[in-house]
Design a protein around this motif. Sequence first.
Motif, PDB file in Angstrom:
ATOM      1  N   MET A   1       0.802  -1.129  -0.011  1.00 30.79           N
ATOM      2  CA  MET A   1       0.029  -0.045  -0.075  1.00 30.79           C
ATOM      3  C   MET A   1       0.814   1.142   0.096  1.00 30.79           C
ATOM      4  O   MET A   1       1.819   1.394   0.713  1.00 30.79           O
ATOM      5  CB  MET A   1      -1.015  -0.156   1.182  1.00 30.79           C
ATOM      6  CG  MET A   1      -1.636   1.084   1.085  1.00 30.79           C
ATOM      7  SD  MET A   1      -2.842   0.597   2.848  1.00 30.79           S
ATOM      8  CE  MET A   1      -3.492   2.104   3.038  1.00 30.79           C
ATOM      9  N   SER A   2       0.572   2.206  -1.069  1.00 29.43           N
ATOM     10  CA  SER A   2       1.425   3.387  -0.965  1.00 29.43           C
ATOM     11  C   SER A   2       0.843   4.519  -0.265  1.00 29.43           C
ATOM     12  O   SER A   2      -0.396   4.417   0.122  1.00 29.43           O
ATOM     13  CB  SER A   2       1.519   3.806  -2.517  1.00 29.43           C
ATOM     14  OG  SER A   2       0.263   4.304  -3.089  1.00 29.43           O
ATOM     15  N   VAL A   3       1.605   5.371   0.179  1.00 31.85           N
ATOM     16  CA  VAL A   3       1.369   6.319   1.053  1.00 31.85           C
ATOM     17  C   VAL A   3       1.306   7.655   0.058  1.00 31.85           C
ATOM     18  O   VAL A   3       2.045   7.901  -0.701  1.00 31.85           O
ATOM     19  CB  VAL A   3       2.163   6.682   2.143  1.00 31.85           C
ATOM     20  CG1 VAL A   3       1.896   8.087   2.751  1.00 31.85           C
ATOM     21  CG2 VAL A   3       2.639   5.528   2.991  1.00 31.85           C
ATOM     22  N   SER A   4       0.114   8.259   0.144  1.00 32.89           N
ATOM     23  CA  SER A   4      -0.180   9.526  -0.760  1.00 32.89           C
ATOM     24  C   SER A   4       0.462  10.842  -0.233  1.00 32.89           C
ATOM     25  O   SER A   4       0.482  11.035   1.003  1.00 32.89           O
ATOM     26  CB  SER A   4      -1.530   9.524  -1.085  1.00 32.89           C
ATOM     27  OG  SER A   4      -1.788  10.794  -1.779  1.00 32.89           O
ATOM     28  N   ASN A   5       1.103  11.413  -0.953  1.00 32.63           N
ATOM     29  CA  ASN A   5       1.750  12.728  -0.823  1.00 32.63           C
ATOM     30  C   ASN A   5       0.720  13.929  -0.930  1.00 32.63           C
ATOM     31  O   ASN A   5       0.985  15.073  -0.773  1.00 32.63           O
ATOM     32  CB  ASN A   5       3.090  13.029  -1.395  1.00 32.63           C
ATOM     33  CG  ASN A   5       4.240  12.251  -1.046  1.00 32.63           C
ATOM     34  OD1 ASN A   5       4.037  11.722   0.130  1.00 32.63           O
ATOM     35  ND2 ASN A   5       5.103  11.842  -1.991  1.00 32.63           N
ATOM     36  N   ALA A   6      -0.573  13.531  -1.423  1.00 30.32           N
ATOM     37  CA  ALA A   6      -1.527  14.759  -1.728  1.00 30.32           C
ATOM     38  C   ALA A   6      -1.787  15.361  -0.407  1.00 30.32           C
ATOM     39  O   ALA A   6      -1.886  14.863   0.625  1.00 30.32           O
ATOM     40  CB  ALA A   6      -2.948  13.884  -2.364  1.00 30.32           C
ATOM     41  N   PRO A   7      -1.891  16.600  -0.608  1.00 35.42           N
ATOM     42  CA  PRO A   7      -2.202  17.740   0.617  1.00 35.42           C
ATOM     43  C   PRO A   7      -3.699  17.303   1.154  1.00 35.42           C
ATOM     44  O   PRO A   7      -4.350  17.024   0.149  1.00 35.42           O
ATOM     45  CB  PRO A   7      -2.066  18.930  -0.077  1.00 35.42           C
ATOM     46  CG  PRO A   7      -2.407  18.773  -1.405  1.00 35.42           C
ATOM     47  CD  PRO A   7      -1.929  17.502  -1.882  1.00 35.42           C
ATOM     48  N   LEU A   8      -3.896  17.618   2.308  1.00 37.33           N
ATOM     49  CA  LEU A   8      -5.204  17.275   2.918  1.00 37.33           C
ATOM     50  C   LEU A   8      -5.866  18.622   2.954  1.00 37.33           C
ATOM     51  O   LEU A   8      -5.486  19.949   3.294  1.00 37.33           O
ATOM     52  CB  LEU A   8      -4.958  17.167   4.461  1.00 37.33           C
ATOM     53  CG  LEU A   8      -6.446  16.876   5.227  1.00 37.33           C
ATOM     54  CD1 LEU A   8      -7.284  15.967   4.746  1.00 37.33           C
ATOM     55  CD2 LEU A   8      -6.215  16.609   6.672  1.00 37.33           C
ATOM     56  N   VAL A   9      -6.892  18.655   1.667  1.00 38.23           N
ATOM     57  CA  VAL A   9      -7.563  19.741   1.394  1.00 38.23           C
ATOM     58  C   VAL A   9      -9.081  19.770   1.826  1.00 38.23           C
ATOM     59  O   VAL A   9      -9.766  18.790   1.941  1.00 38.23           O
ATOM     60  CB  VAL A   9      -7.701  19.802  -0.055  1.00 38.23           C
ATOM     61  CG1 VAL A   9      -8.500  20.830  -0.832  1.00 38.23           C
ATOM     62  CG2 VAL A   9      -6.258  20.050  -0.778  1.00 38.23           C
ATOM     63  N   ALA A  10      -9.500  20.894   2.565  1.00 36.71           N
ATOM     64  CA  ALA A  10     -10.993  20.957   3.043  1.00 36.71           C
ATOM     65  C   ALA A  10     -11.321  22.323   2.097  1.00 36.71           C
ATOM     66  O   ALA A  10     -11.033  22.983   1.854  1.00 36.71           O
ATOM     67  CB  ALA A  10     -10.766  21.611   4.363  1.00 36.71           C
ATOM     68  N   LEU A  11     -12.576  21.875   1.743  1.00 36.43           N
ATOM     69  CA  LEU A  11     -13.705  22.988   0.973  1.00 36.43           C
ATOM     70  C   LEU A  11     -14.457  23.530   2.205  1.00 36.43           C
ATOM     71  O   LEU A  11     -15.412  22.986   2.791  1.00 36.43           O
ATOM     72  CB  LEU A  11     -14.306  22.231   0.167  1.00 36.43           C
ATOM     73  CG  LEU A  11     -13.402  21.514  -1.094  1.00 36.43           C
ATOM     74  CD1 LEU A  11     -14.456  21.192  -2.084  1.00 36.43           C
ATOM     75  CD2 LEU A  11     -12.637  22.466  -1.660  1.00 36.43           C
ATOM     76  N   ILE A  12     -14.683  24.917   2.063  1.00 39.90           N
ATOM     77  CA  ILE A  12     -15.162  25.559   3.284  1.00 39.90           C
ATOM     78  C   ILE A  12     -16.172  26.496   2.594  1.00 39.90           C
ATOM     79  O   ILE A  12     -15.776  27.392   1.730  1.00 39.90           O
ATOM     80  CB  ILE A  12     -14.280  26.438   4.041  1.00 39.90           C
ATOM     81  CG1 ILE A  12     -13.289  25.298   4.702  1.00 39.90           C
ATOM     82  CG2 ILE A  12     -15.049  27.385   4.975  1.00 39.90           C
ATOM     83  CD1 ILE A  12     -12.120  26.039   5.420  1.00 39.90           C
ATOM     84  N   GLN A  13     -17.413  26.620   2.836  1.00 34.43           N
ATOM     85  CA  GLN A  13     -18.490  27.297   2.117  1.00 34.43           C
ATOM     86  C   GLN A  13     -18.025  28.538   2.380  1.00 34.43           C
ATOM     87  O   GLN A  13     -18.029  29.439   3.456  1.00 34.43           O
ATOM     88  CB  GLN A  13     -19.710  27.114   2.993  1.00 34.43           C
ATOM     89  CG  GLN A  13     -21.133  27.806   2.311  1.00 34.43           C
ATOM     90  CD  GLN A  13     -21.203  27.275   0.849  1.00 34.43           C
ATOM     91  OE1 GLN A  13     -21.347  26.051   0.498  1.00 34.43           O
ATOM     92  NE2 GLN A  13     -21.352  28.403  -0.162  1.00 34.43           N
ATOM     93  N   ALA A  14     -18.256  29.678   1.180  1.00 34.83           N
ATOM     94  CA  ALA A  14     -18.004  30.878   1.131  1.00 34.83           C
ATOM     95  C   ALA A  14     -19.218  31.666   1.469  1.00 34.83           C
ATOM     96  O   ALA A  14     -20.315  31.060   1.445  1.00 34.83           O
ATOM     97  CB  ALA A  14     -17.529  31.225  -0.242  1.00 34.83           C
ATOM     98  N   VAL A  15     -19.089  32.938   1.858  1.00 35.75           N
ATOM     99  CA  VAL A  15     -20.164  33.973   1.956  1.00 35.75           C
ATOM    100  C   VAL A  15     -20.032  34.951   1.158  1.00 35.75           C
ATOM    101  O   VAL A  15     -18.982  35.464   0.589  1.00 35.75           O
ATOM    102  CB  VAL A  15     -20.389  34.004   3.502  1.00 35.75           C
ATOM    103  CG1 VAL A  15     -20.664  32.785   4.560  1.00 35.75           C
ATOM    104  CG2 VAL A  15     -19.204  34.767   4.077  1.00 35.75           C
ATOM    105  N   GLU A  16     -21.181  35.995   0.943  1.00 41.10           N
ATOM    106  CA  GLU A  16     -21.208  36.989   0.211  1.00 41.10           C
ATOM    107  C   GLU A  16     -20.133  38.084   0.687  1.00 41.10           C
ATOM    108  O   GLU A  16     -19.523  38.609  -0.211  1.00 41.10           O
ATOM    109  CB  GLU A  16     -22.469  37.794   0.545  1.00 41.10           C
ATOM    110  CG  GLU A  16     -23.364  38.109  -0.770  1.00 41.10           C
ATOM    111  CD  GLU A  16     -23.194  37.561  -2.016  1.00 41.10           C
ATOM    112  OE1 GLU A  16     -22.674  38.455  -2.824  1.00 41.10           O
ATOM    113  OE2 GLU A  16     -23.887  36.598  -2.334  1.00 41.10           O
ATOM    114  N   THR A  17     -19.785  38.256   1.906  1.00 41.61           N
ATOM    115  CA  THR A  17     -18.577  39.136   2.146  1.00 41.61           C
ATOM    116  C   THR A  17     -17.384  38.610   1.915  1.00 41.61           C
ATOM    117  O   THR A  17     -16.251  39.436   2.159  1.00 41.61           O
ATOM    118  CB  THR A  17     -18.802  39.264   3.771  1.00 41.61           C
ATOM    119  OG1 THR A  17     -18.771  38.113   4.394  1.00 41.61           O
ATOM    120  CG2 THR A  17     -20.204  40.003   4.151  1.00 41.61           C
TER     121      THR A  17
END
Length: 151
Positions: A1-17
Amino acid sequence: MSVSNAPLVALIQAVETDFEELVALRIAAMRESLERIGRFNPVRARERFRSGFSASHTRHVAVNGQKVGFVVVKPAQDQLLLDHLYIRPGSQGQGIGAAVLTQVFKEADEQALPLRVGALRESDANRFYQRNGFEFLAEEEWDIYYLRPSR
């Protein structure tokens, strides 16, 4: 099993401001590609982004709690439109965009919808989208369009 070097990315809801922060990032990310074809105009870039801005379809891209970009995915006639995907220039080339696409692909697949995207001619984004499974769809004066079929 290989270990991924992909970054831990989170998607956070934007707001109008968040608009000012987002448009500044978009202009920074697009500047080089637009200058290459003689079309860099920050006023036009701001107006174009404002005309289609929808906070409800916009999410910040965060890595380790730091906002490094944003993504906009909108529903459009039996498909999803990847309207924007920008990563701050200093954070590009680290696999962040590909990690975002992985999450967006999962969402599209859950809805059984194809995903369409457009990229500015001569932009590095064209190779990025092709590398990540998008297929050529159409070409216009300034943009090239791609589609990732539903799975």
